[in-house]
Design a protein around this motif. Structure first.
Motif, PDB file in Angstrom:
ATOM      1  N   UNK A 197       0.838  -1.203   0.000  1.00 36.86           N
ATOM      2  CA  UNK A 197       0.000   0.000   0.000  1.00 36.86           C
ATOM      3  C   UNK A 197       0.870   1.249   0.000  1.00 36.86           C
ATOM      4  N   UNK A 198       1.942   1.207   0.770  1.00 39.26           N
ATOM      5  CA  UNK A 198       2.877   2.336   0.805  1.00 39.26           C
ATOM      6  C   UNK A 198       3.580   2.505  -0.548  1.00 39.26           C
ATOM      7  N   UNK A 199       3.949   1.392  -1.162  1.00 41.94           N
ATOM      8  CA  UNK A 199       4.586   1.448  -2.481  1.00 41.94           C
ATOM      9  C   UNK A 199       3.642   2.107  -3.487  1.00 41.94           C
ATOM     10  N   UNK A 200       2.366   1.717  -3.475  1.00 42.06           N
ATOM     11  CA  UNK A 200       1.406   2.312  -4.399  1.00 42.06           C
ATOM     12  C   UNK A 200       1.227   3.798  -4.158  1.00 42.06           C
ATOM     13  N   UNK A 201       1.285   4.217  -2.903  1.00 45.32           N
ATOM     14  CA  UNK A 201       1.186   5.646  -2.604  1.00 45.32           C
ATOM     15  C   UNK A 201       2.349   6.410  -3.231  1.00 45.32           C
ATOM     16  N   UNK A 202       3.511   5.776  -3.262  1.00 41.25           N
ATOM     17  CA  UNK A 202       4.698   6.435  -3.820  1.00 41.25           C
ATOM     18  C   UNK A 202       4.774   6.298  -5.339  1.00 41.25           C
ATOM     19  N   UNK A 203       4.310   5.146  -5.881  1.00 38.83           N
ATOM     20  CA  UNK A 203       4.441   4.884  -7.311  1.00 38.83           C
ATOM     21  C   UNK A 203       3.301   3.972  -7.766  1.00 38.83           C
ATOM     22  N   UNK A 204       2.282   4.565  -8.346  1.00 39.90           N
ATOM     23  CA  UNK A 204       1.115   3.785  -8.759  1.00 39.90           C
ATOM     24  C   UNK A 204       1.364   2.970 -10.023  1.00 39.90           C
ATOM     25  N   UNK A 205       2.561   3.014 -10.560  1.00 39.21           N
ATOM     26  CA  UNK A 205       2.896   2.255 -11.774  1.00 39.21           C
ATOM     27  C   UNK A 205       3.614   0.946 -11.472  1.00 39.21           C
ATOM     28  N   UNK A 256      -5.682  -2.083 -14.515  1.00 39.84           N
ATOM     29  CA  UNK A 256      -6.106  -1.916 -15.908  1.00 39.84           C
ATOM     30  C   UNK A 256      -6.238  -0.440 -16.252  1.00 39.84           C
ATOM     31  N   UNK A 257      -6.811   0.336 -15.360  1.00 38.11           N
ATOM     32  CA  UNK A 257      -6.987   1.769 -15.594  1.00 38.11           C
ATOM     33  C   UNK A 257      -5.621   2.452 -15.680  1.00 38.11           C
ATOM     34  N   UNK A 258      -4.741   2.113 -14.754  1.00 37.68           N
ATOM     35  CA  UNK A 258      -3.427   2.758 -14.727  1.00 37.68           C
ATOM     36  C   UNK A 258      -2.566   2.391 -15.924  1.00 37.68           C
ATOM     37  N   UNK A 259      -2.746   1.224 -16.454  1.00 41.40           N
ATOM     38  CA  UNK A 259      -1.895   0.769 -17.552  1.00 41.40           C
ATOM     39  C   UNK A 259      -2.641   0.638 -18.868  1.00 41.40           C
ATOM     40  N   UNK A 264       0.093  -4.192  -7.149  1.00 41.42           N
ATOM     41  CA  UNK A 264      -1.317  -4.502  -7.383  1.00 41.42           C
ATOM     42  C   UNK A 264      -1.573  -5.998  -7.214  1.00 41.42           C
ATOM     43  N   UNK A 265      -0.702  -6.794  -7.781  1.00 39.16           N
ATOM     44  CA  UNK A 265      -0.852  -8.249  -7.696  1.00 39.16           C
ATOM     45  C   UNK A 265      -0.748  -8.717  -6.241  1.00 39.16           C
TER      46      UNK A 265
END
Length: 68
Positions: A20-28, A57-60, A33-34
């Motif tokens: 969750x912290x990683x996604x906050x820093x880099x949503x790519x 899917x939305x992000x990529x 996600x997995x």
């Protein structure tokens, strides 16, 4: 990376806060996600993994293998 180590060991619940912290820093970062989807599934929440994968899917802008 500790989250990656926990994920590789199958400790998805323990790695959830890290991803969750990683996604906050880099949503790519696709692996986050997995990993989150697997964590939610292990928690017994079977709808949230689909929502997480839809975000991917939305992000990529890639098609999901199981449709909408």
């Amino acid at each position: 990376m500790k989250g990656d180590e926990l994920y590789k060991e199958g400790l998805y619940l323990e790695s959830k806060p890290i991803w969750e912290e990683v996604l906050d820093m880099n949503s790519s970062f696709i692996l986050s996600y997995k990993a989150l989807a697997k964590a939610y599934f292990k928690m017994g929440d079977y709808k949230k993994p689909l929502n997480v994968l839809k975000l991917l899917r939305i992000n990529w802008a890639i098609p999901m293998p199981f449709g909408r």
